[in-house]
Design a protein around this motif. Structure first.
Motif, PDB file in Angstrom:
ATOM      1  N   GLN A 284      18.741  -8.497  53.769  1.00 46.58           N
ATOM      2  CA  GLN A 284      18.405  -8.203  52.422  1.00 46.58           C
ATOM      3  C   GLN A 284      17.319  -8.470  52.259  1.00 46.58           C
ATOM      4  O   GLN A 284      16.426  -7.708  51.114  1.00 46.58           O
ATOM      5  CB  GLN A 284      18.522  -9.432  51.732  1.00 46.58           C
ATOM      6  CG  GLN A 284      20.669  -8.754  51.204  1.00 46.58           C
ATOM      7  CD  GLN A 284      21.453 -10.577  50.452  1.00 46.58           C
ATOM      8  OE1 GLN A 284      20.908 -10.484  50.702  1.00 46.58           O
ATOM      9  NE2 GLN A 284      21.678  -9.557  49.841  1.00 46.58           N
ATOM     10  N   ALA A 285      16.594  -9.738  52.507  1.00 46.09           N
ATOM     11  CA  ALA A 285      14.963 -10.037  52.140  1.00 46.09           C
ATOM     12  C   ALA A 285      13.951  -9.109  52.692  1.00 46.09           C
ATOM     13  O   ALA A 285      12.482  -9.235  51.887  1.00 46.09           O
ATOM     14  CB  ALA A 285      14.688 -11.300  53.064  1.00 46.09           C
ATOM     15  N   LEU A 286      14.496  -8.649  53.708  1.00 47.71           N
ATOM     16  CA  LEU A 286      12.789  -7.559  54.071  1.00 47.71           C
ATOM     17  C   LEU A 286      13.605  -6.003  54.319  1.00 47.71           C
ATOM     18  O   LEU A 286      12.196  -5.540  54.245  1.00 47.71           O
ATOM     19  CB  LEU A 286      13.411  -7.436  56.148  1.00 47.71           C
ATOM     20  CG  LEU A 286      12.498  -6.643  57.205  1.00 47.71           C
ATOM     21  CD1 LEU A 286      11.322  -7.998  56.706  1.00 47.71           C
ATOM     22  CD2 LEU A 286      13.309  -7.000  57.908  1.00 47.71           C
ATOM     23  N   ASP A 287      14.369  -5.688  53.196  1.00 47.89           N
ATOM     24  CA  ASP A 287      15.061  -4.393  53.012  1.00 47.89           C
ATOM     25  C   ASP A 287      13.374  -4.044  51.952  1.00 47.89           C
ATOM     26  O   ASP A 287      13.323  -5.160  50.521  1.00 47.89           O
ATOM     27  CB  ASP A 287      15.673  -4.334  51.922  1.00 47.89           C
ATOM     28  CG  ASP A 287      16.049  -3.055  51.350  1.00 47.89           C
ATOM     29  OD1 ASP A 287      17.349  -2.545  51.634  1.00 47.89           O
ATOM     30  OD2 ASP A 287      15.423  -2.198  50.606  1.00 47.89           O
ATOM     31  N   LYS A 288      13.004  -2.599  51.973  1.00 46.56           N
ATOM     32  CA  LYS A 288      11.649  -2.406  51.482  1.00 46.56           C
ATOM     33  C   LYS A 288      11.647  -2.501  49.531  1.00 46.56           C
ATOM     34  O   LYS A 288      10.944  -2.678  49.091  1.00 46.56           O
ATOM     35  CB  LYS A 288      10.959  -0.858  51.837  1.00 46.56           C
ATOM     36  CG  LYS A 288      12.145   0.018  51.345  1.00 46.56           C
ATOM     37  CD  LYS A 288      11.067   1.583  51.742  1.00 46.56           C
ATOM     38  CE  LYS A 288      12.397   2.956  51.619  1.00 46.56           C
ATOM     39  NZ  LYS A 288      13.400   2.518  50.687  1.00 46.56           N
ATOM     40  N   ASP A 289      12.683  -2.615  49.196  1.00 48.36           N
ATOM     41  CA  ASP A 289      13.399  -2.287  47.905  1.00 48.36           C
ATOM     42  C   ASP A 289      13.550  -4.017  47.103  1.00 48.36           C
ATOM     43  O   ASP A 289      13.897  -3.576  46.261  1.00 48.36           O
ATOM     44  CB  ASP A 289      14.326  -1.810  47.551  1.00 48.36           C
ATOM     45  CG  ASP A 289      14.286  -0.163  47.482  1.00 48.36           C
ATOM     46  OD1 ASP A 289      13.075   0.880  47.050  1.00 48.36           O
ATOM     47  OD2 ASP A 289      15.041   0.838  48.079  1.00 48.36           O
ATOM     48  N   ALA A 290      13.780  -4.781  48.294  1.00 49.56           N
ATOM     49  CA  ALA A 290      14.016  -6.424  47.512  1.00 49.56           C
ATOM     50  C   ALA A 290      13.055  -6.538  46.907  1.00 49.56           C
ATOM     51  O   ALA A 290      11.878  -6.021  47.016  1.00 49.56           O
ATOM     52  CB  ALA A 290      13.984  -7.091  48.501  1.00 49.56           C
ATOM     53  N   PRO A 291      13.359  -7.426  45.879  1.00 49.01           N
ATOM     54  CA  PRO A 291      12.240  -8.273  44.373  1.00 49.01           C
ATOM     55  C   PRO A 291      11.597  -9.156  46.286  1.00 49.01           C
ATOM     56  O   PRO A 291      12.413  -9.670  46.905  1.00 49.01           O
ATOM     57  CB  PRO A 291      12.924  -8.505  43.849  1.00 49.01           C
ATOM     58  CG  PRO A 291      14.443  -8.844  44.318  1.00 49.01           C
ATOM     59  CD  PRO A 291      15.075  -8.084  45.312  1.00 49.01           C
ATOM     60  N   THR A 292      10.010 -10.001  45.046  1.00 51.40           N
ATOM     61  CA  THR A 292       9.437 -10.297  46.654  1.00 51.40           C
ATOM     62  C   THR A 292       9.762 -12.288  45.605  1.00 51.40           C
ATOM     63  O   THR A 292      10.002 -11.832  44.725  1.00 51.40           O
ATOM     64  CB  THR A 292       8.014 -10.677  45.829  1.00 51.40           C
ATOM     65  OG1 THR A 292       7.560  -9.931  44.629  1.00 51.40           O
ATOM     66  CG2 THR A 292       7.440  -9.376  46.619  1.00 51.40           C
ATOM     67  N   ILE A 293      10.223 -12.834  46.740  1.00 52.03           N
ATOM     68  CA  ILE A 293      10.267 -14.393  46.051  1.00 52.03           C
ATOM     69  C   ILE A 293       9.632 -14.814  46.069  1.00 52.03           C
ATOM     70  O   ILE A 293       9.886 -15.438  44.894  1.00 52.03           O
ATOM     71  CB  ILE A 293      11.409 -15.247  47.848  1.00 52.03           C
ATOM     72  CG1 ILE A 293      12.698 -14.065  48.020  1.00 52.03           C
ATOM     73  CG2 ILE A 293      11.381 -16.471  47.060  1.00 52.03           C
ATOM     74  CD1 ILE A 293      13.459 -14.764  48.922  1.00 52.03           C
ATOM     75  N   HIS A 294       8.253 -14.959  45.968  1.00 51.48           N
ATOM     76  CA  HIS A 294       6.749 -15.093  45.668  1.00 51.48           C
ATOM     77  C   HIS A 294       6.458 -14.258  44.748  1.00 51.48           C
ATOM     78  O   HIS A 294       5.903 -13.429  45.583  1.00 51.48           O
ATOM     79  CB  HIS A 294       6.647 -15.685  46.504  1.00 51.48           C
ATOM     80  CG  HIS A 294       7.000 -16.862  47.432  1.00 51.48           C
ATOM     81  ND1 HIS A 294       7.014 -18.486  46.904  1.00 51.48           N
ATOM     82  CD2 HIS A 294       7.888 -17.229  48.354  1.00 51.48           C
ATOM     83  CE1 HIS A 294       7.725 -18.912  47.884  1.00 51.48           C
ATOM     84  NE2 HIS A 294       8.256 -18.189  48.808  1.00 51.48           N
ATOM     85  N   PRO A 295       6.564 -14.438  43.617  1.00 47.73           N
ATOM     86  CA  PRO A 295       5.090 -13.365  42.799  1.00 47.73           C
ATOM     87  C   PRO A 295       4.098 -13.203  43.783  1.00 47.73           C
ATOM     88  O   PRO A 295       2.715 -11.673  43.721  1.00 47.73           O
ATOM     89  CB  PRO A 295       5.252 -13.663  41.237  1.00 47.73           C
ATOM     90  CG  PRO A 295       5.830 -15.428  41.624  1.00 47.73           C
ATOM     91  CD  PRO A 295       6.795 -15.325  42.665  1.00 47.73           C
ATOM     92  N   GLU A 296       3.293 -14.102  44.393  1.00 42.51           N
ATOM     93  CA  GLU A 296       2.047 -13.813  44.611  1.00 42.51           C
ATOM     94  C   GLU A 296       1.833 -13.159  45.861  1.00 42.51           C
ATOM     95  O   GLU A 296       1.056 -12.600  46.523  1.00 42.51           O
ATOM     96  CB  GLU A 296       1.240 -15.246  44.511  1.00 42.51           C
ATOM     97  CG  GLU A 296       2.133 -15.710  45.721  1.00 42.51           C
ATOM     98  CD  GLU A 296       2.879 -17.137  44.973  1.00 42.51           C
ATOM     99  OE1 GLU A 296       3.349 -16.855  44.162  1.00 42.51           O
ATOM    100  OE2 GLU A 296       3.382 -18.406  45.364  1.00 42.51           O
ATOM    101  N   LEU A 297       2.777 -12.650  46.321  1.00 43.48           N
ATOM    102  CA  LEU A 297       3.334 -12.282  47.911  1.00 43.48           C
ATOM    103  C   LEU A 297       3.855 -10.857  47.598  1.00 43.48           C
ATOM    104  O   LEU A 297       3.884 -10.313  47.390  1.00 43.48           O
ATOM    105  CB  LEU A 297       4.271 -12.862  49.137  1.00 43.48           C
ATOM    106  CG  LEU A 297       3.267 -13.953  49.124  1.00 43.48           C
ATOM    107  CD1 LEU A 297       4.810 -15.021  50.274  1.00 43.48           C
ATOM    108  CD2 LEU A 297       2.130 -14.564  49.781  1.00 43.48           C
TER     109      LEU A 297
END
Lengths: 790, 264
Positions: free
Chosen positions: A151-164
């Motif tokens: 899920q985290a890797l999905d290209k449409d996933a939101p980023t957990i850290h906005p700076e990344l």
């Protein structure tokens, strides 16, 4: 072995003997001192309100009712604690490209995994603090939780850290030789499997525990902790809480198990230190079992696609793996959460001669608890993937699993060898270990028995593994990457006025017998009765500087430092004795506490020598300035790591109606170099095997789709219990490492590293006639039943 | 105190379930009433055609009781499966009954044996058949202010046969599926009583399986298969370790193995 008798092979030496642990009865009788046993004047107790959500914005925190509760001393949020802490970042520069945002001890506006500390209550007792926790009101705005690595890797996933820009923490690729060409050769049989390794954790009997004292008058801090690396914690606390390093003292007393859980920077422990400073009162924090399950680091959690190709002779021509692992919202500080993936890439296929190797590792952030180094980091995964592929492909070309190993193991006379991934191996004995294993387990008879039973509907399986273990790491493991982690250890050995030896060493005791082996080494090298050796460890104010106990390094590195120091002290003592006796040191030796001459005649006891030096110095010749204390340090210099090897086998029975797996027997042949204390080594191996069986069959940290931890009790998270464990038969091959005089390699993690592979192979061997297979750990009854249905 | 409804009150028996619940703050009574020193609740005696067991009798005492061995063999068969020795040293039969954990052995065994639960309150005493006592997860027919006093179990007669089987990952764990079986005779089966534990929200009587097997020889394969198939799939519960489907499969295996053990 040939050649002259080594100094440790002489009769009557302590090294190689199963000396009883001097502290065993103290611990068994309940006289140990753990952190929770500390009662200090004015001490307070901390409890934490932790995030219920895997990912949420903190809208509002109301602590008024908690603050007003009788017995509450203070209530802190991230806003109070975090500004006093210099953020920490879990990266190592030699893991190129690894990134992780700065971390702070408590949640700040956003929580990124369940269990993150949000509010800290300090009260007169833990019970009061917990009562007050229930009075805290926190308003959250839930955010999308990225629970799985996919899920985290999905290209449409939101980023957990906005700076990344995305959720990838690190990617590593290895491509040695030409795997593609090798796989596509006409004579090559290729097998491909996908392996799933569940998350599990260390489950120490004594949970993470700290008591922190702060003294304002001299701005010093004492950090009592249940852990493995006092000097590392000293450096971390000093750096991030703004102390001069010498003003932080870290003290470790008895430790009720650690397994790698207790070598990390945990927010709750750092917050406890800050609270002690703010309150100028000692603060105690003892994690309860729920907190342990949800906040102690987790490990494993890998999905690996693996491929192996062998030629018609069963020789491995190529191996390829692709590892995906989720590490939680940050990389853990200071060891990082990329090491397990890195180890898997480095170690998969390590026992075998492989020319073409391709590997990819992807480490991603996710909204689960953090992952980091736990006993046998990466090994169980690497060994299970390679040796399962090997046994699968052996089945494919109809070759016996022992035979295929014989054709592929790196030859015992080939060392030193550099592997496809650049690992330098020396002094290993894969072939000898395998042959010893086959003999120990009575392999042929087991096979005959298996085939008889199959005819009666009884499904038994035999599984093997040949494995390596990383031990005695050099500075190339952490120090090179910028972490405040010492790869060297120091020991001081001192002779007192009564002729007794005092050893202090920078490695630590977690219940595995560190003190006993150090006493054995000192007594042996110096020449006193072991009862006259006192060992102390675990206090940065009193022991030499060093790394502590992790990565199976205590005996090999700490032990060598004691050997060197005891040797140096002996030289000093003989020097003093020679001046008293009017002879030369080379004519003297120390035996059983007495200085003797070349004929073995007693000349002067250490007791008498000590009294002359300390009380009647006037009897010493002028110019003789006896020290009677020596300190030596040691680190591994010639190799990045000192590898050990072993061969293991499991015998299991699968109940095909219920999916239950019974482990009938387990065999280990281990080469950890020189064995200092056979009983302690055997119990390390047995304990390790049991933890490995735990990972293979029982243990898993389960989360639901919202990132809620599901099984945070000892009733729901199954640890292996004695009743279900098989007999674990152990034999040793001793190939001392050339990197030290002592010759000891590590033995702490081999069992955990190898056992899951052997169990996995045994289960699949049992299931083979039913055309079923399983490549997911733990192998629960339900998963086995599903495999049988598939 | 138990009768006082102005405060939440919890009787404390052996504490092997209640203490962990208190630790986890799942249970937060204002008052704990410790029953451990009430000697009058610790008896095992024969009264006419029943064995009468006080609520505070500990599992270890039951395991060492010749009366239980002789007259309530199904209970004796189940006792070693209850947790571990340390827990059995403290845990009580009455505590297990009052807690009504559907995964526990005691409620199923008592239901299978048509036991009677004797309860007391400030208003007196009443008897509730085990069949009607266990209503759901931690839910019983106890009214406010009532306390389990004792349990009456009919004496086994000669020819009476019993079976017990449970599937647990580790010895002493709550069962993933388990079953207690009692029969007046087995060839053919008469008065068969089959009660599962660890599968549904309460000790589950397998009514259809009882009916299918009644009158058949216990080793009748066709009847056994039909009995296995008759188990109520819709009542099986799933949890983190086991889905409802797997639970059903395990219950079927447990039934078969319990019955086969009776045929030996």
């Amino acid at each position: 072995m040939t050649g002259p008798l080594h100094r440790f092979d002489q009769p009557g030496t302590y090294i190689g003997r199963s000396v009883e642990r001097a502290d065993a009865s103290r611990l068994v009788e309940g006289e140990g001192t753990y952190v929770d046993d500390l009662q200090l004047p004015r001490m307070t107790h901390a409890a934490f309100v932790r995030s219920q959500h895997a990912h949420a914005k903190i809208k509002h925190i109301d602590v008024d009712a908690a603050r007003a509760h009788t017995g509450v001393v203070a209530v802190f949020t991230g806003a109070d604690i975090n500004p006093l802490v210099k953020p920490y970042v879990g990266i190592l520069t030699h893991l190129q490209g690894l990134r992780s945002p700065p971390q702070l001890p408590m949640a700040d506006q956003v929580v990124r995994c369940q269990g993150e500390p949000v509010v800290m209550i300090v009260a007169q007792s833990r019970a009061i603090a917990e009562d007050a926790c229930e009075l805290v009101q926190i308003e959250y705005e839930p955010l999308k939780a990225l629970v799985s690595a996919e899920q985290a890797l999905d290209k449409d996933a939101p980023t957990i850290h906005p700076e990344l820009d995305n959720n990838t923490a690190w990617v590593r690729e290895i491509d040695v030789g030409d795997a593609s060409a090798a796989f596509s050769r006409a004579d090559v049989t290729v097998v491909e499997r996908t392996f799933l390794f569940g998350r599990h954790t260390g489950v120490t009997v004594e949970p993470r525990s700290v008591v922190v004292e702060y003294n304002r008058s001299d701005n010093t801090m004492v950090f009592h902790y249940s852990g493995q690396a006092p000097h590392m914690m000293q450096a971390i606390l000093a750096k991030h809480l703004d102390f001069a390093e010498e003003n932080v003292r870290v003290v470790t007393r008895d430790v009720g198990g650690s397994f790698g859980i207790k070598i990390h920077t945990y927010g709750d422990e750092i917050a406890t230190a800050v609270a002690a400073k703010l309150l100028r009162r000692p603060v105690k924090f003892i994690a309860d079992r729920l907190e342990s399950f949800t906040s102690d680091i987790h490990a494993r959690d890998h999905r690996i696609q693996g491929r192996i190709g062998v030629d018609s002779d069963g020789r491995i021509v190529a191996l390829e793996i692709d590892d995906l692992t989720g590490i939680g919202p940050y990389s853990m500080y200071p060891r990082t959460s990329a090491i397990e993936c890195n180890q898997i890439l480095n170690l998969t296929g390590a026992p075998y001669q492989i020319d073409h190797y391709r590997a990819r590792g992807t480490v991603v952030f996710q909204n689960k608890n953090m992952m980091c180094q736990y006993r046998a980091v990466g090994h169980p995964v690497a060994m299970a993937v390679c040796d399962s592929l090997l046994e699968e492909v052996a089945g494919e070309i109809d070759m016996d699993v022992v035979d295929i190993r014989r054709r592929n193991l790196i030859a015992d006379d080939a060392y030193p060898v550099t592997s496809a991934t650049g690992m330098k191996f020396a002094d290993l004995s894969h072939q000898q270990s395998l042959e010893r294993l086959v003999e120990l387990m009575n392999y042929d008879q087991l096979r005959a028995d298996q085939s008889d039973r199959r005819k009666k509907g009884c499904y038994r399986g035999i599984g093997l593994v040949s494995m390596v273990e990383v031990t005695n790491p050099s500075p190339m493991f952490y120090g090179v990457g910028g972490a405040p982690i010492s790869a060297q250890d120091g020991a001081t050995v001192r002779l007192d006025a009564a002729g007794a030896l005092h050893v202090s060493c920078s490695i630590t005791e977690s219940g595995q017998g560190t003190h006993t082996i150090l006493a054995q080494i000192a007594a042996d090298v110096f020449g006193v009765d072991i009862a006259r050796v006192k060992v102390s460890t675990g206090d940065t104010a009193h022991v030499p500087y060093g790394g502590g106990t992790w990565a199976s390094r205590g005996a090999g590195i700490g032990g060598e430092s004691v050997l060197l120091a005891a040797d140096a002290l002996k030289a000093q003592v003989l020097e003093v004795a020679s001046s008293i006796l009017q002879t030369t040191p080379d004519t003297l030796d120390i035996e059983n506490g007495v200085v003797v001459n070349a004929d073995g005649d007693d000349k002067i006891s250490l007791d008498e020598l000590g009294k002359i030096v300390y009380y009647r110095g006037n009897e010493l010749p002028a110019g003789v300035n006896a020290e009677l204390i020596a300190t030596r340090h040691y680190r591994v210099t010639d190799y990045p790591f000192v590898f050990t090897n072993g061969a293991m086998a499991a015998h299991v029975e699968v109940d095909i109606e219920t999916g239950f797996i019974k482990v009938l027997d387990f065999w280990v042949v281990e080469d950890c170099g020189r064995v200092i204390n056979p009983k302690l080594v055997d119990e390390q191996i047995r304990g390790g095997v049991v933890q490995g069986i735990g990972g293979a069959l029982y243990e898993e940290c389960l989360y639901d789709e919202e990132g809620q931890y599901l099984n945070a009790t000892m009733a729901d998270y199954l640890v292996p219990m004695a009743g279900e464990m098989p007999d674990i038969h152990i034999a040793h091959i001793e190939t001392p490492t050339c990197t030290s005089t002592l010759g000891a390699k590590g033995a702490g993690e081999a069992g955990t590293g190898g056992a899951p592979a052997a169990i996995l192979n045994a289960v699949n061997d049992a299931l083979r006639p039913l055309n079923a297979s399983i490549f997911q750990m733990p192998m629960t009854p339900e998963r086995v039943l599903n495999a049988l249905k598939a | 105190m138990i009768a006082d409804d102005t405060q939440t009150c919890q009787p404390l028996a052996g504490g092997q379930s209640l203490m962990p619940m208190l630790n986890l703050r799942v249970a937060q009574p204002e008052v704990l009433v410790d029953l451990n020193r009430i000697a009058a609740l610790s008896f095992i005696e024969i009264q006419n055609d029943v064995v009468h067991i006080g609520a505070m009798v500990r599992y270890t005492a039951l395991m060492h009781s010749p009366l239980i061995d002789k007259h309530v063999p199904l209970l004796a068969m189940a006792l070693p499966y209850i947790a571990h020795q340390a827990v059995r040293n403290r845990g009580t039969i009455g505590g297990s009954v009052a807690l009504a954990d559907p995964a526990a052995e005691m409620p199923a065994v008592l239901k299978a044996l048509a036991a009677t639960i004797v309860v007391v309150s400030a208003h007196g005493q009443r008897e509730i058949p085990a069949e009607a006592f266990f209503l759901g997860i931690y839910e019983t027919a106890l009214d406010e202010g009532e306390l389990v006093h004792s349990i009456k179990i009919p004496l086994a007669t000669s020819g009476h046969r019993f079976g017990f089987y449970e599937l647990a990952r580790r010895h002493g764990d709550y069962a993933m599926a388990g079953v207690a079986v009692s029969a007046q005779s087995i060839n053919p089966c008469t008065e068969l009583s089959i009660v599962f534990f660890g599968v549904a929200d309460q000790p589950l009587r397998a009514v259809d399986a009882q009916a299918v097997l009644e009158g058949c020889a216990i080793s009748d394969n066709a009847a056994l298969t039909a009995a296995q198939q008759s188990l109520p799939a819709e009542l099986m519960l799933g949890d983190t370790g086991v889905s409802a489907d797997t639970r059903l499969q395990l219950a079927r295996v447990a039934l078969k193995r319990a019955l086969l053990s009776m045929a030996d």
